[in-house]
Design an enzyme around this catalytic site. Structure first.
Site, PDB file in Angstrom:
ATOM      1  CG  ASP A 206      45.497 -10.138 -47.229  1.00 46.16           C
ATOM      2  OD1 ASP A 206      46.452 -10.818 -47.643  1.00 46.16           O
ATOM      3  OD2 ASP A 206      45.591  -8.935 -46.918  1.00 46.16           O
ATOM      4  CG  ASP A 207      40.646 -11.083 -45.125  1.00 50.64           C
ATOM      5  OD1 ASP A 207      41.703 -10.847 -44.500  1.00 50.64           O
ATOM      6  OD2 ASP A 207      39.851 -10.180 -45.471  1.00 50.64           O
TER       7      ASP A 207
ATOM      8  CG  HIS B 203      45.547 -11.552 -42.395  1.00 51.28           C
ATOM      9  ND1 HIS B 203      46.307 -10.436 -42.664  1.00 51.28           N
ATOM     10  CD2 HIS B 203      44.276 -11.241 -42.816  1.00 51.28           C
ATOM     11  CE1 HIS B 203      45.552  -9.501 -43.223  1.00 51.28           C
ATOM     12  NE2 HIS B 203      44.321  -9.959 -43.318  1.00 51.28           N
TER      13      HIS B 203
ATOM     14  CG  HIS C  91      40.568  -9.635 -40.320  1.00 58.28           C
ATOM     15  ND1 HIS C  91      39.960  -8.422 -40.580  1.00 58.28           N
ATOM     16  CD2 HIS C  91      41.333  -9.896 -41.407  1.00 58.28           C
ATOM     17  CE1 HIS C  91      40.326  -7.981 -41.773  1.00 58.28           C
ATOM     18  NE2 HIS C  91      41.172  -8.858 -42.303  1.00 58.28           N
TER      19      HIS C  91
ATOM     20  CE1 TYR D 183      39.277  -4.385 -41.682  1.00 56.66           C
ATOM     21  CE2 TYR D 183      40.461  -5.084 -39.716  1.00 56.66           C
ATOM     22  CZ  TYR D 183      39.317  -5.096 -40.496  1.00 56.66           C
ATOM     23  OH  TYR D 183      38.219  -5.820 -40.098  1.00 56.66           O
TER      24      TYR D 183
ATOM     25  CG  HIS E  25      40.932  -9.399 -49.581  1.00 51.08           C
ATOM     26  ND1 HIS E  25      41.342  -8.321 -50.334  1.00 51.08           N
ATOM     27  CD2 HIS E  25      41.258  -9.126 -48.290  1.00 51.08           C
ATOM     28  CE1 HIS E  25      41.894  -7.415 -49.535  1.00 51.08           C
ATOM     29  NE2 HIS E  25      41.854  -7.876 -48.295  1.00 51.08           N
TER      30      HIS E  25
END
Length: 216
Positions: free
Chosen positions: A35-36, A86, A90, A131, A185
């Protein structure tokens, strides 16, 4: 790690059956997700490690990061990994009105379309809420739009700066089983723990006959 468990409890999976928490199988397959990103240096490092084990993964990208680093995003695609939305910024779903949230998801989707051939971008239907925070209304609306909401079976907690590298590794090795969707991540905050744990996770499970596949 607080109240959030490493392994998602069964009751939570039953409570939200329209979300994908794992992909049970008997073929010794694990699903690594990141992720991210994309993030300079870190994402390329992840790609190199995955390639050395012939492993495929799924990258849940932030739209703003793709805009900043389109070359890294293209590297993810060229290596044969799958990608997922995603949001663009965020966003925390619990603190965002439904329409604003959907608009942000759509903005990320537009970035995908600008980076990928039309025939390919139309098939990008994976979404992971930042999250893990998403309201029922947001989730239902996204599913209605054709998204598969991908949650997780295992959290590595690589982002937790109070967690040791060894504990991060232990989270994944001790709790994962065939079909587990595992969260790492490719971000600066998570890099110390992730860069320690990922190669060892790949080595450990490859040695046990596991393969690593992307989610589609």
């Amino acid at each position: 790690m607080g109240l959030v468990p490493v392994k998602t409890p069964k009751f939570l999976k039953r409570l939200f059956p329209n979300y994908i928490w794992d992909l049970p199988n008997e073929d010794k397959v694990l699903y690594l997700t990141f992720d991210d990103g994309p993030t300079p240096e870190i994402t390329h490092w992840v790609l190199n490690i995955l390639n050395s084990y012939n492993a495929k993964a799924t990258f849940f990208c932030i739209g703003a990061n793709i805009d900043k680093h389109p070359d890294i995003f293209q590297s993810i695609l060229k290596e044969g990994h799958s990608i997922g939305n995603h949001t663009y910024n965020h966003l925390k779903g619990w603190k965002t009105e439904k329409e604003a949230y959907l608009k942000n998801v759509s903005a990320c989707d537009e970035v995908f379309k600008s980076q990928i051939a039309t025939t390919e971008s139309s098939s990008i239907n994976l979404f992971r809420p930042p999250y893990g925070k998403i309201t029922n209304k947001q989730g239902k609306a996204l599913i209605k739009q054709g998204y598969k909401i991908i949650m997780w079976d295992i959290l590595s907690f690589d982002w937790d700066t109070n967690l040791s590298e060894a504990a991060c590794l232990k989270n994944v090795i001790n709790k994962s089983k065939s079909g587990s969707i595992i969260v790492f991540h490719d971000s600066k905050k998570s890099s110390k723990n992730m860069m320690y744990a990922l190669p060892k996770v790949l080595e450990h499970f490859s040695g046990q006959g596991y393969t690593f596949k992307a989610i589609y």
